[in-house]
Design an enzyme around this catalytic site. Structure first.
Site, PDB file in Angstrom:
ATOM      1  N   GLU A 111     -12.787   5.396   5.178  1.00 20.88           N
ATOM      2  CA  GLU A 111     -12.840   4.703   6.462  1.00 20.88           C
ATOM      3  C   GLU A 111     -14.068   5.052   7.293  1.00 20.88           C
ATOM      4  O   GLU A 111     -14.346   4.389   8.289  1.00 20.88           O
ATOM      5  CB  GLU A 111     -11.589   5.056   7.301  1.00 20.88           C
ATOM      6  N   ARG A 141      -9.107   0.175   7.668  1.00 22.00           N
ATOM      7  CA  ARG A 141     -10.227   1.025   7.285  1.00 22.00           C
ATOM      8  C   ARG A 141     -10.458   2.112   8.326  1.00 22.00           C
ATOM      9  O   ARG A 141     -11.598   2.447   8.642  1.00 22.00           O
ATOM     10  CB  ARG A 141     -11.509   0.197   7.153  1.00 22.00           C
ATOM     11  N   CYS A 142      -9.371   2.641   8.868  1.00 22.75           N
ATOM     12  CA  CYS A 142      -9.532   3.727   9.829  1.00 22.75           C
ATOM     13  C   CYS A 142      -8.242   4.487   9.940  1.00 22.75           C
ATOM     14  O   CYS A 142      -7.191   3.998   9.591  1.00 22.75           O
ATOM     15  CB  CYS A 142      -9.981   3.196  11.181  1.00 22.75           C
ATOM     16  N   GLN A 153       0.830  -1.208   0.000  1.00 20.30           N
ATOM     17  CA  GLN A 153       0.000   0.000   0.000  1.00 20.30           C
ATOM     18  C   GLN A 153       0.864   1.257   0.000  1.00 20.30           C
ATOM     19  O   GLN A 153       0.344   2.360  -0.139  1.00 20.30           O
ATOM     20  CB  GLN A 153      -0.904   0.027   1.240  1.00 20.30           C
TER      21      GLN A 153
HETATM   22  O1  CDP Z   1      -6.992   6.740   0.770  1.00 24.64           O
HETATM   23  P1  CDP Z   1      -8.191   6.046   0.203  1.00 24.64           P
HETATM   24  O2  CDP Z   1      -8.231   6.044  -1.276  1.00 24.64           O
HETATM   25  O3  CDP Z   1      -8.429   4.704   0.807  1.00 24.64           O
HETATM   26  O4  CDP Z   1      -9.482   6.868   0.749  1.00 24.64           O
HETATM   27  P2  CDP Z   1     -10.214   8.180   0.201  1.00 24.64           P
HETATM   28  O5  CDP Z   1      -9.244   9.255  -0.082  1.00 24.64           O
HETATM   29  O6  CDP Z   1     -11.294   8.464   1.184  1.00 24.64           O
HETATM   30  O7  CDP Z   1     -10.854   7.734  -1.190  1.00 24.64           O
HETATM   31  C1  CDP Z   1     -11.577   6.551  -1.409  1.00 24.64           C
HETATM   32  C2  CDP Z   1     -12.207   6.649  -2.799  1.00 24.64           C
HETATM   33  O8  CDP Z   1     -13.352   7.507  -2.730  1.00 24.64           O
HETATM   34  C3  CDP Z   1     -11.269   7.281  -3.831  1.00 24.64           C
HETATM   35  O9  CDP Z   1     -11.462   6.745  -5.118  1.00 24.64           O
HETATM   36  C4  CDP Z   1     -11.681   8.723  -3.770  1.00 24.64           C
HETATM   37  O10 CDP Z   1     -11.292   9.483  -4.864  1.00 24.64           O
HETATM   38  C5  CDP Z   1     -13.199   8.625  -3.595  1.00 24.64           C
HETATM   39  N1  CDP Z   1     -13.702   9.835  -2.930  1.00 24.64           N
HETATM   40  C6  CDP Z   1     -14.611  10.668  -3.578  1.00 24.64           C
HETATM   41  O11 CDP Z   1     -15.032  10.347  -4.703  1.00 24.64           O
HETATM   42  N2  CDP Z   1     -15.023  11.831  -2.958  1.00 24.64           N
HETATM   43  C7  CDP Z   1     -14.598  12.164  -1.717  1.00 24.64           C
HETATM   44  N3  CDP Z   1     -14.998  13.292  -1.129  1.00 24.64           N
HETATM   45  C8  CDP Z   1     -13.715  11.319  -1.030  1.00 24.64           C
HETATM   46  C9  CDP Z   1     -13.270  10.154  -1.684  1.00 24.64           C
END
Ligand code: CDP
Length: 784
Positions: free
Chosen positions: A738, A368-369, A221
């Site tokens: 998360e 997931r957190c 990761q």
């Molecule tokens: O770091 P990780 O990708 O696990 O988490 P994240 O930044 O929360 O994003 C998870 C997925 O959700 C990604 O594909 C983000 O681009 C999308 N996302 C989104 O579409 N809109 C947001 N406000 C937050 C995340």
């Protein structure tokens, strides 16, 4: 950089996931798909004992098996100074055991053979003479006087304590408790669970003996951080190490730590001059790799009789296993546990946390957190519900009364976080309205008269994601910025390279949407590349919902920088002044003469063919983004359950989620993330737990003993949203990956407790199994 107030062409659009084209057709490229000429295979011998001295290891029978190339032991690695390695929290962990084994499943020896089958067969021919030692299975035992010293390999380590850490203001909190009319306390345990990605861990290490170049395909990761650790562990020049994380079948924090298998396979490839593949099996993954949670917590709330919260006192003890190995910002020993004040305006708080070694696998990963926020959120939301019952106030009203109000943001919490934005009441109101809370409470009372037990559980959580601002957040000293490199080709197609690494979250789609929104190219024309350290800018990887707040911001900023250059080129092409140009999201046009326009594609071509005097060619750039603050997504979850009085079985009738992650880039992907988290929250509340017997044997080494929910038992979800943009994120987005895992376990447990609250039941330990509930029904005279 401010949030731009214009219509978003590509934000808030449920663009279909680009990556699914290959995933649903079985055309993904995972580590196990990598097959190199002359490749050898590695299998790991693991300790059956949780704590034992190794008297001898005899590898002669295994070495003689035809097809075995070499059997690697800790002794051999020690000759190369590789028997121990640093962890991402600055501790040490054995690569292969030399003196002792300190957990069941610990790596003792590795067989390298021509086929995986021969390698596994040879494991049975290795003779290890163990002398069992007394075992420590709980952190309470670990900290008792006279407990066996687990890390006697560490100079100066005299007991099993890893850290003692405090946050908040002890004196102010004492004063709040002295003034309180009432103190409500809750003792609880958040059980050890396992991220259990579909794909286990593995690598293919390919060290070229002629050039010394090491290419390591790895389930990582955080490939850049891992490359740096490899350079430090193996003493290899960092430019000679290339880590490639191809498609990853789920990570959930499990693929953040560096595992011994990666190191041995790389060392073996270096010594043998041939590629070596190691693919972990399910039991290996479940018993030896990054666990999550395992927190014992006590919380006390100081209250006025009218329900005003005055202060919070928390004590926590964490079981870290035999090494402190989760990636942890070095200044925050217990991660972000001090967000335990949650969504409440608590004038004073004091948090005391301790971490202890035990004879278990290292754990505490950001499953997931965001670094322990799940545990913190669970504690405060369970405690708040208990306090509401003790005060005789409705749990929803009690929350509303004590919420940080919308006009208090930015809000500095009693433990030092500056919450960027929030509107907790709005999310609660929407949840209650969608639930018909009032109607449900009436139905609950009526049902009770009929002898049925309904429960309504609420949790109003606040997450903290996007690690993080360099002043507070680092891993092994490396600041937690992230990066984006964007290049627009002459034909107006682009490539975006990021320091983060998707494990299924849909980055190839959402990050293309961010660039599309800023630069006016359609998302399908933007290729997103991650996970190759030679071909992407440095970044700390993907975990703890950090990708959108960090790399997502970097992508927006660099796209805007390129747009600024594009504007200069457009002005040159249109023979106009830059100030006279309008940008409509796809093209620049001359103010008042909309026909005089250049599309972004035409400008991209000109960047290589027709430039203003003195301007460098090309349309590309890189941005390292240091976020000014974390982002603080929030929401309210509500669960309705019914308990069967004959069996103690509880069933969710409704699971309703209101999430606020600021501006949603791709609502469909966000909803997928939330559904995954809700499933995990349900699983923790209902069934998931890894236990150990008193000898330290792991109960939960396979999916028959360790219960993951299937679609069969998972309830359906009702999803809603509010939108409170992050004021400092360039597109107003907050992380979301998360949130549901963090927010929902308490809602499920609160619902089961609520069904029996009128009979005086105040608590259930997770997992809330039907026998625990039946026992409680029996005790309060409600069992049938
Ligand atoms: O770091 P990780 O990708 O696990 O988490 P994240 O930044 O929360 O994003 C998870 C997925 O959700 C990604 O594909 C983000 O681009 C999308 N996302 C989104 O579409 N809109 C947001 N406000 C937050 C995340």
């Amino acid at each position: 950089m401010a949030v731009e107030q214009r219509e978003h062409r590509w934000l808030g659009k449920s663009v279909k996931r680009k990556e699914d084209e290959r995933f649903v057709r079985g055309k993904g490229n995972y580590v196990d798909d990598v097959k190199l000429p002359g490749m050898l295979h590695m299998a790991i011998l693991r300790s059956p004992f949780a704590h034992a001295r190794i008297k001898s290891i005899d590898t002669s029978r295994a070495s003689e098996l035809p097809g075995v190339v070499v059997v690697v032991t800790g002794e051999i690695l020690a000759e190369h100074n590789l028997a121990w390695m640093p962890t991402l929290s600055g501790d040490t962990q054995a690569v292969l055991a030399t003196d002792k084994v300190r957990m069941q499943g610990q790596e003792v020896a590795c067989v390298i053979a021509e086929t995986p089958y021969i390698a596994h067969d040879a494991l049975e021919l290795i003779d290890v003479d163990y002398e069992p030692l007394p075992v420590v299975v709980t952190p309470q035992q670990a900290l008792e006087e006279g407990a066996p010293l687990i890390r006697d390999d560490k100079e100066g380590q005299e007991d099993n304590r890893i850290y003692h850490w405090e946050a908040g203001d002890a004196e102010a909190t004492e004063r709040a408790f002295a003034e309180a009319d009432k103190v409500v306390s809750l003792e609880t345990f958040y059980p050890r669970s396992h991220p259990s990605p579909l794909e286990c861990c593995g690598c293919v290490a390919d060290v070229n003996p002629a050039t010394g170049q090491a290419t390591i395909y790895m389930t990582s990761q955080a490939p850049h951080a891992h490359r740096t650790v490899f350079a430090l562990v193996a003493g290899l020049p960092e430019q000679n190490i290339r880590i490639i994380s191809p498609d990853i079948g789920g990570g959930f924090g499990n693929k953040v730590p560096v595992y011994p298998g990666y190191v041995v396979a790389t060392a073996a490839s270096l010594l043998l001059g041939r590629p070596v593949k190691w693919i972990e099996d399910r039991t290996g993954n479940l018993i030896s790799t990054g666990f999550a949670r395992d927190y014992y917590m006590t919380g006390e709330l100081a209250l006025r009789d009218d329900g005003t919260m005055l202060g919070l006192r928390v004590q926590m003890l964490s079981d870290q296993g035999y090494a402190y190995a989760d990636a942890q910002p070095s200044k925050l020993r217990a991660g972000l546990f001090h967000i335990v004040t949650g969504s409440y305006d608590l004038p004073a708080a004091h948090v005391v946390t301790d971490g202890a070694y035990t004879n278990k696998a290292p754990g505490g990963v950001a499953y997931r957190c965001s670094f322990r926020v799940t545990e913190a959120s669970f504690l405060i939301e369970r405690l708040v519900q208990k306090a509401a019952y003790e005060l005789g106030i409705d749990p929803a009203d009690f929350r509303r009364q004590n919420f940080i109000k919308a006009d208090q943001f930015p809000y500095e919490s009693a433990t030092g976080f500056v919450y960027d934005s929030g509107d907790y009441e709005k999310a609660l109101d929407l949840a209650l309205e969608q639930l018909d809370y009032k109607g449900l409470r009436e139905e609950q009372a009526k049902a009770r008269e009929e002898g049925r037990l309904l429960g309504i559980g609420i949790a109003s959580f606040t997450e903290v994601v996007g690690a993080g601002p360099s002043k507070d957040y680092d891993i092994l000293g490396i600041k937690m910025f992230d990066s984006a490199e964007l290049r627009v080709h002459p034909t107006g197609k682009a490539i975006l390279k990021l320091g983060v690494k998707s494990q299924g979250q849909g980055h190839e789609t959402t990050f293309a949407q961010i660039v599309a929104n800023e630069l006016g190219l359609p998302p399908q024309d933007i290729l997103v590349v991650e996970g190759d350290t030679d071909n992407t800018p440095y970044g700390l990887g993907t975990y703890a919902s950090r990708s959108t707040p960090t790399a997502g911001a970097a992508a927006a900023v660099i796209a805007r920088t390129l747009r600024d250059k594009a504007k200069k080129i457009a002005a040159h092409l249109l023979e106009a002044s830059e100030d006279d140009l309008d940008w409509d999201g796809e093209k620049f046009s001359v103010k008042g003469a909309p026909d005089k326009a250049k599309t972004i594609q035409e400008v991209a071509f000109a960047a290589y063919t027709d430039l203003p005097e003195g301007m460098d060619a090309g349309l590309e750039g890189v941005k390292y983004y240091d976020p000014p603050n974390m982002t603080f997504p929030f929401g309210t979850y509500a669960v309705v359950v019914e308990i069967d009085r004959g069996t103690g079985q509880w069933k969710p009738l409704r699971v309703l989620a209101v999430d606020d992650c600021g501006v949603r880039i791709n609502p469909m992907i966000v909803e997928g993330q939330i559904m995954g988290g809700l499933t995990e929250g349900f699983a923790t509340a209902a069934m998931e737990q890894i236990t150990f017997d008193e000898q330290g044997n792991c109960i939960g080494a396979n999916f028959t003993d360790y219960l993951l929910p299937t679609a069969w038992e998972t309830p359906s979800f009702e999803l809603h949203e509010t939108v409170t943009p992050s004021p400092h994120h360039p597109i107003g987005a907050k992380g979301v990956g998360e949130s549901a895992t963090v927010g929902s376990p308490a809602a499920f447990v609160n619902a089961v407790v609520d069904a029996l609250a009128h009979a005086g039941v105040r608590n259930f330990e997770m997992p809330v199994t039907s026998d625990k509930v039946w026992q409680a029904l029996h005790e309060v005279g409600l069992a049938e």
